[in-house]
Design an enzyme around this catalytic site. Sequence first.
Site, short mmCIF file in Angstrom:
data_model
loop_
_atom_site.label_atom_id
_atom_site.label_comp_id
_atom_site.label_asym_id
_atom_site.label_seq_id
_atom_site.Cartn_x
_atom_site.Cartn_y
_atom_site.Cartn_z
N ARG A 22 46.83 43.74 109.71
CA ARG A 22 47.12 44.64 108.61
C ARG A 22 45.95 44.63 107.63
NH1 ARG A 22 50.18 46.76 111.51
NH2 ARG A 22 52.40 47.15 111.23
N GLU A 76 45.30 53.69 104.54
CA GLU A 76 45.17 54.43 105.81
C GLU A 76 45.78 55.81 105.67
OE1 GLU A 76 46.78 52.04 109.00
OE2 GLU A 76 45.51 50.34 108.48
N HIS A 136 43.45 52.56 113.46
CA HIS A 136 44.74 51.87 113.69
C HIS A 136 45.32 52.24 115.06
CE1 HIS A 136 48.43 49.96 111.55
NE2 HIS A 136 48.47 49.73 112.85
C1 DGY Z 1 52.63 47.89 114.86
O1 DGY Z 1 53.39 48.02 115.82
O2 DGY Z 1 52.94 47.24 113.86
C2 DGY Z 1 51.32 48.58 114.93
O3 DGY Z 1 50.48 48.21 113.89
C3 DGY Z 1 51.54 50.08 114.92
O4 DGY Z 1 51.99 50.47 113.66
#
Ligand code: DGY
Length: 323
Positions: A237, A266, A285
Amino acid sequence: MRFRVIQYESLPEDLEQRLHQNCEVTRVDSLSLMQGEEFRLVLAEAEGLIGVGQKVGPEILDLAPKLRVASTISVGYDYFDVDEMTRHKVMLMHTPDVLTETTADMIFTLILCAARRAAELHRMVKNGEWTSIVGPEHFGSDVYGKKLGIVGLGRIGSAVARRAYNGFNMEILYHNRKVSEEAEALFNGSYCSLDELLSESDFICLVLPLSDQTRKIIGPAEFDKMKPEAFLINGGRGPVIDEQALVQALQRGKIRGAGLDVYECEPLPLDSPLLNLPNVVTLPHIGSATHETRYAMAECAVDNLLGALQHRSTRNCVNPGVA
Ligand code: DGY
């Protein structure tokens, strides 16, 4: 019995059909309360939610007294206020396991791309700027045999470590909430303090969920501890890194480069200094973004939702005490 469900993300056709066979579905684009009265009426009757990437906290939960299950199509659940969900007796379901290997592949892509400057040199070729044999100004760094420090040794962190150890003969350091016996057996991983990991690793790989404890865990003081030839990789993250401190570290040569799939904000704003730094690989991402894995995540989320609504299963429940 048909359950009333709000769907706020599209699903593959067959899964959409399955949802409709079992539920009365209201499809919305977001969970914004700005949508008006009609949406509030739907919320008041909803028993389930399925989707991804929308904040769910007290403002939504207070308007949804019949809500029993929220199923996110993601492994991360930082969009949800888990304490509030538990207080409202709403089960939160997520999709671990199915995305582990795919996300580890992507993190390894970042390691290789950052080290070998693949994105930067790809651009050079495409721009017609490859005019002579490459020299030291375009050389990268070795990955094979180097030291990899993993911060956050969960499922994905371990899958990255396996790749590094078995495929690239890397020495594995890790920092985690607890020591893992498996880590030693599977990839000879050595537990160490965060400071030790930061000062010794050639590649520092963050695979952390976002929480009050992890927010900005990497800031100016942490960059000061890293080796000038180190690379920082983030596949968890964005807000776990102080992004301004990262930009400064890259600009001042405190580290050699970075590979990022996630950011403080983002999509990455167009005025982000990260866009102008050649030594940063920036992906949008895409950790789990393959056809196969996104299908498996959607399937898992539908299974989770129906299983919980039908009282069949609490597997993949983040707050199982609610069930
Ligand atoms: C998750 O599954 O948490 C990935 O980051 C996709 O959002």
